[in-house]
Design a protein around this motif. Sequence first.
Motif, PDB file in Angstrom:
ATOM      1  N   LYS A  81       0.843  -1.205   0.000  1.00 18.48           N
ATOM      2  CA  LYS A  81       0.000   0.000   0.000  1.00 18.48           C
ATOM      3  C   LYS A  81       0.878   1.255   0.000  1.00 18.48           C
ATOM      4  O   LYS A  81       0.610   2.204  -0.720  1.00 18.48           O
ATOM      5  N   ARG A  82       1.918   1.248   0.828  1.00 17.68           N
ATOM      6  CA  ARG A  82       2.813   2.405   0.887  1.00 17.68           C
ATOM      7  C   ARG A  82       3.488   2.623  -0.461  1.00 17.68           C
ATOM      8  O   ARG A  82       3.558   3.753  -0.946  1.00 17.68           O
ATOM      9  N   GLY A  84       2.337   1.896  -3.236  1.00 18.94           N
ATOM     10  CA  GLY A  84       1.293   2.368  -4.139  1.00 18.94           C
ATOM     11  C   GLY A  84       0.768   3.752  -3.751  1.00 18.94           C
ATOM     12  O   GLY A  84      -0.271   4.168  -4.265  1.00 18.94           O
ATOM     13  N   TYR A  85       1.468   4.425  -2.863  1.00 17.69           N
ATOM     14  CA  TYR A  85       1.141   5.785  -2.404  1.00 17.69           C
ATOM     15  C   TYR A  85      -0.159   5.858  -1.611  1.00 17.69           C
ATOM     16  O   TYR A  85      -0.732   6.930  -1.449  1.00 17.69           O
ATOM     17  N   ASP A  86      -0.628   4.729  -1.104  1.00 15.56           N
ATOM     18  CA  ASP A  86      -1.784   4.711  -0.216  1.00 15.56           C
ATOM     19  C   ASP A  86      -1.251   4.760   1.218  1.00 15.56           C
ATOM     20  O   ASP A  86      -1.253   3.762   1.936  1.00 15.56           O
ATOM     21  N   GLY A  89      -3.871   4.029   3.999  1.00 21.84           N
ATOM     22  CA  GLY A  89      -4.172   2.597   4.015  1.00 21.84           C
ATOM     23  C   GLY A  89      -3.015   1.797   4.596  1.00 21.84           C
ATOM     24  O   GLY A  89      -3.218   0.852   5.371  1.00 21.84           O
ATOM     25  N   ALA A  90      -1.800   2.190   4.232  1.00 24.14           N
ATOM     26  CA  ALA A  90      -0.619   1.518   4.769  1.00 24.14           C
ATOM     27  C   ALA A  90      -0.563   1.693   6.281  1.00 24.14           C
ATOM     28  O   ALA A  90      -0.329   0.727   7.020  1.00 24.14           O
ATOM     29  N   ASP A  92      -2.997   2.258   8.330  1.00 12.59           N
ATOM     30  CA  ASP A  92      -4.055   1.448   8.946  1.00 12.59           C
ATOM     31  C   ASP A  92      -3.632  -0.019   9.052  1.00 12.59           C
ATOM     32  O   ASP A  92      -3.859  -0.667  10.075  1.00 12.59           O
ATOM     33  N   ARG A 118       3.782  11.252   4.922  1.00 17.03           N
ATOM     34  CA  ARG A 118       2.666  12.199   5.055  1.00 17.03           C
ATOM     35  C   ARG A 118       3.092  13.460   5.817  1.00 17.03           C
ATOM     36  O   ARG A 118       2.280  14.304   6.125  1.00 17.03           O
TER      37      ARG A 118
END
Length: 186
Positions: A81-82, A84-86, A89-90, A92, A118
């Motif tokens: 997820k990280r 993939g720039y989420d 979500g990562a 979480d 972030r």
Amino acid sequence: MPDMRLILALTLLAAPAFAQDTESVCPTAPDHAAEAAEIIARLQRTGNEMQARPLADRLWQLWTDAPDAKAQALLDEGMAKREGYDFLGARDTFDTLVEYCPDYAEGYNQRAFASFLRQEYDAALYDLDKALAITPTHIAAMSGKALTLMGLGRMEEAQEVLRDALALNPWLKERGLLQEPAGTDL
């Protein structure tokens, strides 16, 4: 005397709860301390970055060796997820990993990385300190802490942590951020 059928029924009903309970307990992470110490000693003797790279890669393999399949799946999912720039979500997913395996340093380190991306430096710093409390020679967490402290504008502390990380691995990419101590002639 109690009815044996009632006792048997209650036992059968309780069995799934007991089974679930043991599945929610994270086992102890594999102990790679001796191998990590050997790799760090080799890094300190290594003559160039090309020789250091496979050693650093092996450290990553050790750090990301999760305690069990469930933890490994959470770690892999969060990292994907990280990548993939989420980042939310990562984070979480890493929250779930840290809750499940509170003594696994890499869960905190990866959650810190998601927070760092972030620019949530306070959250990242908290997690990096947790990771380093569990694995004090986690070089990636140390360099991450140095970068996080820089993000917070705490440059002197950042330089101190970076020096500590470079003492373990002089070939870190972040070595270019090292500044000479005040009063030192270049």
